[in-house]
Design a protein around this motif. Structure first.
Motif, PDB file in Angstrom:
ATOM      1  N   LYS A 140     -37.207   2.727  10.063  1.00 46.36           N
ATOM      2  CA  LYS A 140     -38.875   2.791   9.952  1.00 46.36           C
ATOM      3  C   LYS A 140     -39.465   2.078  11.327  1.00 46.36           C
ATOM      4  O   LYS A 140     -40.649   2.521  11.695  1.00 46.36           O
ATOM      5  CB  LYS A 140     -39.245   1.650   8.832  1.00 46.36           C
ATOM      6  CG  LYS A 140     -39.226   2.216   7.572  1.00 46.36           C
ATOM      7  CD  LYS A 140     -39.608   1.342   6.434  1.00 46.36           C
ATOM      8  CE  LYS A 140     -39.282   1.901   4.920  1.00 46.36           C
ATOM      9  NZ  LYS A 140     -39.701   0.966   3.810  1.00 46.36           N
ATOM     10  N   GLU A 141     -38.853   1.088  12.026  1.00 45.80           N
ATOM     11  CA  GLU A 141     -39.360   0.622  13.229  1.00 45.80           C
ATOM     12  C   GLU A 141     -39.401   1.719  14.403  1.00 45.80           C
ATOM     13  O   GLU A 141     -39.933   1.408  15.225  1.00 45.80           O
ATOM     14  CB  GLU A 141     -38.435  -0.651  13.604  1.00 45.80           C
ATOM     15  CG  GLU A 141     -37.108  -0.279  14.028  1.00 45.80           C
ATOM     16  CD  GLU A 141     -36.242  -0.559  12.750  1.00 45.80           C
ATOM     17  OE1 GLU A 141     -34.958  -0.618  13.129  1.00 45.80           O
ATOM     18  OE2 GLU A 141     -36.678  -0.230  11.611  1.00 45.80           O
ATOM     19  N   HIS A 142     -38.531   2.796  14.141  1.00 42.93           N
ATOM     20  CA  HIS A 142     -38.597   3.824  14.876  1.00 42.93           C
ATOM     21  C   HIS A 142     -39.821   4.982  14.685  1.00 42.93           C
ATOM     22  O   HIS A 142     -40.376   5.592  15.620  1.00 42.93           O
ATOM     23  CB  HIS A 142     -37.348   4.576  15.134  1.00 42.93           C
ATOM     24  CG  HIS A 142     -36.417   3.857  16.074  1.00 42.93           C
ATOM     25  ND1 HIS A 142     -35.025   4.268  16.446  1.00 42.93           N
ATOM     26  CD2 HIS A 142     -36.242   2.445  16.638  1.00 42.93           C
ATOM     27  CE1 HIS A 142     -34.299   3.399  16.807  1.00 42.93           C
ATOM     28  NE2 HIS A 142     -35.133   2.212  16.987  1.00 42.93           N
ATOM     29  N   PRO A 146     -46.708   1.878  16.182  1.00 40.75           N
ATOM     30  CA  PRO A 146     -46.525   0.498  16.849  1.00 40.75           C
ATOM     31  C   PRO A 146     -47.609  -0.367  16.525  1.00 40.75           C
ATOM     32  O   PRO A 146     -48.916   0.048  16.427  1.00 40.75           O
ATOM     33  CB  PRO A 146     -46.433   0.763  18.198  1.00 40.75           C
ATOM     34  CG  PRO A 146     -46.788   2.122  18.509  1.00 40.75           C
ATOM     35  CD  PRO A 146     -46.589   3.043  17.227  1.00 40.75           C
ATOM     36  N   SER A 147     -47.393  -1.655  16.534  1.00 39.18           N
ATOM     37  CA  SER A 147     -48.591  -2.697  16.311  1.00 39.18           C
ATOM     38  C   SER A 147     -49.762  -2.561  17.394  1.00 39.18           C
ATOM     39  O   SER A 147     -50.603  -3.193  16.877  1.00 39.18           O
ATOM     40  CB  SER A 147     -47.902  -4.370  16.326  1.00 39.18           C
ATOM     41  OG  SER A 147     -47.288  -4.323  17.641  1.00 39.18           O
ATOM     42  N   TRP A 148     -49.548  -2.219  18.423  1.00 33.48           N
ATOM     43  CA  TRP A 148     -50.444  -2.462  19.562  1.00 33.48           C
ATOM     44  C   TRP A 148     -51.516  -1.062  19.291  1.00 33.48           C
ATOM     45  O   TRP A 148     -52.212  -0.950  20.198  1.00 33.48           O
ATOM     46  CB  TRP A 148     -49.980  -2.567  20.918  1.00 33.48           C
ATOM     47  CG  TRP A 148     -48.877  -1.308  21.117  1.00 33.48           C
ATOM     48  CD1 TRP A 148     -49.187  -0.058  21.625  1.00 33.48           C
ATOM     49  CD2 TRP A 148     -47.529  -1.331  21.237  1.00 33.48           C
ATOM     50  NE1 TRP A 148     -48.104   0.587  21.949  1.00 33.48           N
ATOM     51  CE2 TRP A 148     -46.955  -0.142  21.534  1.00 33.48           C
ATOM     52  CE3 TRP A 148     -46.522  -2.408  20.748  1.00 33.48           C
ATOM     53  CZ2 TRP A 148     -45.741   0.271  21.672  1.00 33.48           C
ATOM     54  CZ3 TRP A 148     -45.175  -2.092  20.705  1.00 33.48           C
ATOM     55  CH2 TRP A 148     -44.976  -0.871  21.145  1.00 33.48           C
ATOM     56  N   ILE A 149     -51.264  -0.187  18.521  1.00 32.88           N
ATOM     57  CA  ILE A 149     -52.167   0.721  18.382  1.00 32.88           C
ATOM     58  C   ILE A 149     -53.459   0.624  17.509  1.00 32.88           C
ATOM     59  O   ILE A 149     -53.043   0.073  16.249  1.00 32.88           O
ATOM     60  CB  ILE A 149     -51.454   2.021  18.017  1.00 32.88           C
ATOM     61  CG1 ILE A 149     -50.238   2.578  18.939  1.00 32.88           C
ATOM     62  CG2 ILE A 149     -52.520   3.347  17.623  1.00 32.88           C
ATOM     63  CD1 ILE A 149     -51.002   3.141  20.361  1.00 32.88           C
ATOM     64  N   CYS A 178     -43.554  13.144  18.173  1.00 31.21           N
ATOM     65  CA  CYS A 178     -43.817  13.278  19.594  1.00 31.21           C
ATOM     66  C   CYS A 178     -43.062  12.174  20.300  1.00 31.21           C
ATOM     67  O   CYS A 178     -42.497  11.809  21.160  1.00 31.21           O
ATOM     68  CB  CYS A 178     -45.174  13.699  20.143  1.00 31.21           C
ATOM     69  SG  CYS A 178     -45.531  15.363  19.815  1.00 31.21           S
ATOM     70  N   ARG A 179     -43.604  10.905  19.515  1.00 29.58           N
ATOM     71  CA  ARG A 179     -43.115   9.585  20.247  1.00 29.58           C
ATOM     72  C   ARG A 179     -41.660   9.270  20.001  1.00 29.58           C
ATOM     73  O   ARG A 179     -40.766   8.747  20.964  1.00 29.58           O
ATOM     74  CB  ARG A 179     -43.859   8.435  19.762  1.00 29.58           C
ATOM     75  CG  ARG A 179     -43.599   6.887  20.042  1.00 29.58           C
ATOM     76  CD  ARG A 179     -44.576   5.738  19.580  1.00 29.58           C
ATOM     77  NE  ARG A 179     -44.037   4.584  19.823  1.00 29.58           N
ATOM     78  CZ  ARG A 179     -43.184   3.754  19.049  1.00 29.58           C
ATOM     79  NH1 ARG A 179     -43.037   4.121  17.762  1.00 29.58           N
ATOM     80  NH2 ARG A 179     -42.886   2.677  19.491  1.00 29.58           N
ATOM     81  N   TRP A 180     -41.209   9.882  18.945  1.00 22.57           N
ATOM     82  CA  TRP A 180     -39.701   9.425  18.486  1.00 22.57           C
ATOM     83  C   TRP A 180     -38.950  10.719  19.474  1.00 22.57           C
ATOM     84  O   TRP A 180     -37.666   9.827  20.031  1.00 22.57           O
ATOM     85  CB  TRP A 180     -39.360   9.856  17.021  1.00 22.57           C
ATOM     86  CG  TRP A 180     -38.152   9.581  16.669  1.00 22.57           C
ATOM     87  CD1 TRP A 180     -37.495   8.318  16.193  1.00 22.57           C
ATOM     88  CD2 TRP A 180     -37.148  10.748  16.452  1.00 22.57           C
ATOM     89  NE1 TRP A 180     -36.218   8.736  15.902  1.00 22.57           N
ATOM     90  CE2 TRP A 180     -35.944  10.026  16.067  1.00 22.57           C
ATOM     91  CE3 TRP A 180     -37.109  11.929  16.618  1.00 22.57           C
ATOM     92  CZ2 TRP A 180     -34.780  10.493  15.817  1.00 22.57           C
ATOM     93  CZ3 TRP A 180     -35.832  12.514  16.451  1.00 22.57           C
ATOM     94  CH2 TRP A 180     -34.832  11.935  15.910  1.00 22.57           C
ATOM     95  N   ARG A 312     -46.722   1.796  25.822  1.00 22.63           N
ATOM     96  CA  ARG A 312     -47.794   0.474  25.720  1.00 22.63           C
ATOM     97  C   ARG A 312     -49.160   1.332  26.058  1.00 22.63           C
ATOM     98  O   ARG A 312     -50.425   0.628  25.471  1.00 22.63           O
ATOM     99  CB  ARG A 312     -47.418  -0.378  26.840  1.00 22.63           C
ATOM    100  CG  ARG A 312     -46.287  -1.203  26.234  1.00 22.63           C
ATOM    101  CD  ARG A 312     -46.917  -2.279  24.924  1.00 22.63           C
ATOM    102  NE  ARG A 312     -45.839  -3.002  24.460  1.00 22.63           N
ATOM    103  CZ  ARG A 312     -45.941  -4.041  23.554  1.00 22.63           C
ATOM    104  NH1 ARG A 312     -47.537  -4.246  23.305  1.00 22.63           N
ATOM    105  NH2 ARG A 312     -45.159  -4.787  22.937  1.00 22.63           N
ATOM    106  N   ALA A 313     -49.327   2.308  26.745  1.00 22.91           N
ATOM    107  CA  ALA A 313     -50.561   2.819  27.194  1.00 22.91           C
ATOM    108  C   ALA A 313     -51.429   3.552  26.128  1.00 22.91           C
ATOM    109  O   ALA A 313     -52.512   3.591  25.882  1.00 22.91           O
ATOM    110  CB  ALA A 313     -50.655   3.880  28.308  1.00 22.91           C
ATOM    111  N   GLY A 314     -50.456   3.957  24.935  1.00 23.29           N
ATOM    112  CA  GLY A 314     -51.020   4.434  23.851  1.00 23.29           C
ATOM    113  C   GLY A 314     -51.447   5.899  23.554  1.00 23.29           C
ATOM    114  O   GLY A 314     -51.808   6.415  22.430  1.00 23.29           O
ATOM    115  N   GLY A 315     -50.887   6.541  24.555  1.00 22.80           N
ATOM    116  CA  GLY A 315     -51.413   8.062  24.688  1.00 22.80           C
ATOM    117  C   GLY A 315     -50.551   8.885  23.557  1.00 22.80           C
ATOM    118  O   GLY A 315     -51.131  10.146  23.378  1.00 22.80           O
TER     119      GLY A 315
END
Length: 393
Positions: A140-142, A146-149, A178-180, A312-315
């Protein structure tokens, strides 16, 4: 009152000069309009007769049998991120790749899903191969956002992406995928002991018999990455990816490889509108629905730092950064371009694009074909730029 002949001549001359001036500004530049704009090599090398790579190649022997006691296989796997409902498409892809290659070498299949696989999926995929099949659930954590979004910013960003006709913009699972695929798949415990992988998507075709171990080829030639297709991305899906990359380079100039392919990434002559909309990035990328790669590169500090900066940039959520441009930019900047290999001999199709070699070992595709459809798709082909700025290997 009649206008004097000299005045008429002068006026006509002025008009002609004005027309000539407008023509000079607005005239089409030879070689830069129409279909010919994109024919930037004299002959597509895919049309040339194909031979196997030179040097030692590992052939199928008893050591590649599924139950071999001392197998010749190295630590590598066929990798698929696939849903239960995509079973038929996955079986299509498996059938083609098993017939053309893996039935000779029996490398394991590793299937990933964000939910458990159904018994039907397991039963039918096992029946499609003699090789071992592994079924893994993504932690799940993958997979989770993420929390910063910021959720409100994400929703507003999706609206803008949809207004720009960006495909899959409103599918949260697509952003997660895409992130994974960009920076998390190789961290799964099931991949811990693996060095190489061959990514396989549902509903793709493999046309050509390949009679050597491609993983051994990668290892023996010290190759990092193998591709079949390179195309242009949708620039409005990644407007800040290159600016963020430039920020990262400014922080870590030592990460740039001296034999990089940066000119391939920053060319603006062939698709200047893409370069402008992507803020300095050509948008050329390796189409990662096919990739054969050494995960040592993804596990390196250079790539980890780069991925974490982008994450971290969130794109991945505020825009639609795909794993294809992320992988391609990283390879183009931080790896030796001589370690990137065009698998010209692997016939491949993911509609609408082909890699179709001119070889008697290829069946079911038109020799030398790159795209399926109208000729305008030729402009999406970024191979000419790769050949120009990198090399033919």
């Amino acid at each position: 009152m009649a206008i004097a002949r000299p005045v008429r001549a002068l006026g006509l001359a002025a008009l002609m000069m004005w027309i000539f001036f407008l023509y000079t500004i607005l005239k089409p530049t030879p070689g830069l309009v129409g279909p010919d704009k994109y024919k930037t090599f004299e002959r597509d090398p895919q049309l040339d007769p194909l031979e196997e790579p030179e040097g030692k190649l590992w052939r199928a022997t008893e050591d590649y049998a599924p139950d071999a006691k001392n197998p010749a296989r190295i630590n590598a796997t066929l990798l698929a991120l696939v849903r239960n409902e995509e079973l038929e498409g996955m079986l299509q892809s498996m059938g083609d790749l098993e017939r053309t290659w893996n039935s000779k070498f029996n490398y394991p299949w590793t299937f990933f899903n964000d939910v458990p696989f159904s018994e039907e999926f397991k039963k039918r995929t096992r029946a499609a191969t003699k090789a071992e099949c592994r079924y893994e659930v993504i932690p799940k954590e993958h997979w989770e956002v993420p929390s910063w979004i910021n959720d409100d910013l994400y929703k507003e960003s999706v609206k803008i992406l949809k207004e720009n006709d960006i495909q899959y913009a409103d599918m949260l699972s697509y952003h997660q995928m895409c992130r994974w695929n960009s920076g998390l798949f190789y961290k799964h415990p099931a991949m811990e002991n693996m060095q190489f992988y061959w990514r396989v998507e549902p509903k793709v075709h493999f046309f050509c018999d390949v009679d050597y171990d491609v993983f051994r080829y990668m290892q023996d030639r010290n190759k990092t990455y193998g591709f079949t297709v390179t195309i242009y991305d949708a620039p409005k899906s990644i407007p800040t990816l290159w600016p963020e990359t430039e920020k990262f380079i400014a922080q870590h100039p030592e990460y740039l490889h001296p034999n990089n392919a940066q000119l391939w990434l920053t060319d603006k002559t062939r698709r200047p509108e893409h370069w402008e909309q992507a803020n300095g990035y050509s948008t050329c990328h390796f189409w990662t629905n096919f990739e054969i790669a050494d995960m040592s590169f993804w596990r390196s500090k250079v790539y980890e730092d780069y991925f974490n900066h982008l994450d971290r940039a969130g794109g991945f959520f505020y825009e639609r950064w795909g794993d294809a441009p992320v992988h391609s930019i990283a390879l183009g900047l931080f790896e030796d371009k001589s370690k990137i290999h065009w698998f010209r001999d692997i016939g491949y199709q993911h509609i609408p694009f082909f890699n179709c070699p001119n070889s008697p070992k290829c069946h079911g595709c038109t020799k030398g074909k790159f795209y399926d459809g109208e000729p305008f798709l030729q402009k999406e082909d970024c191979r000419p730029n790769w050949f120009k700025y990198a090399h033919m290997d």
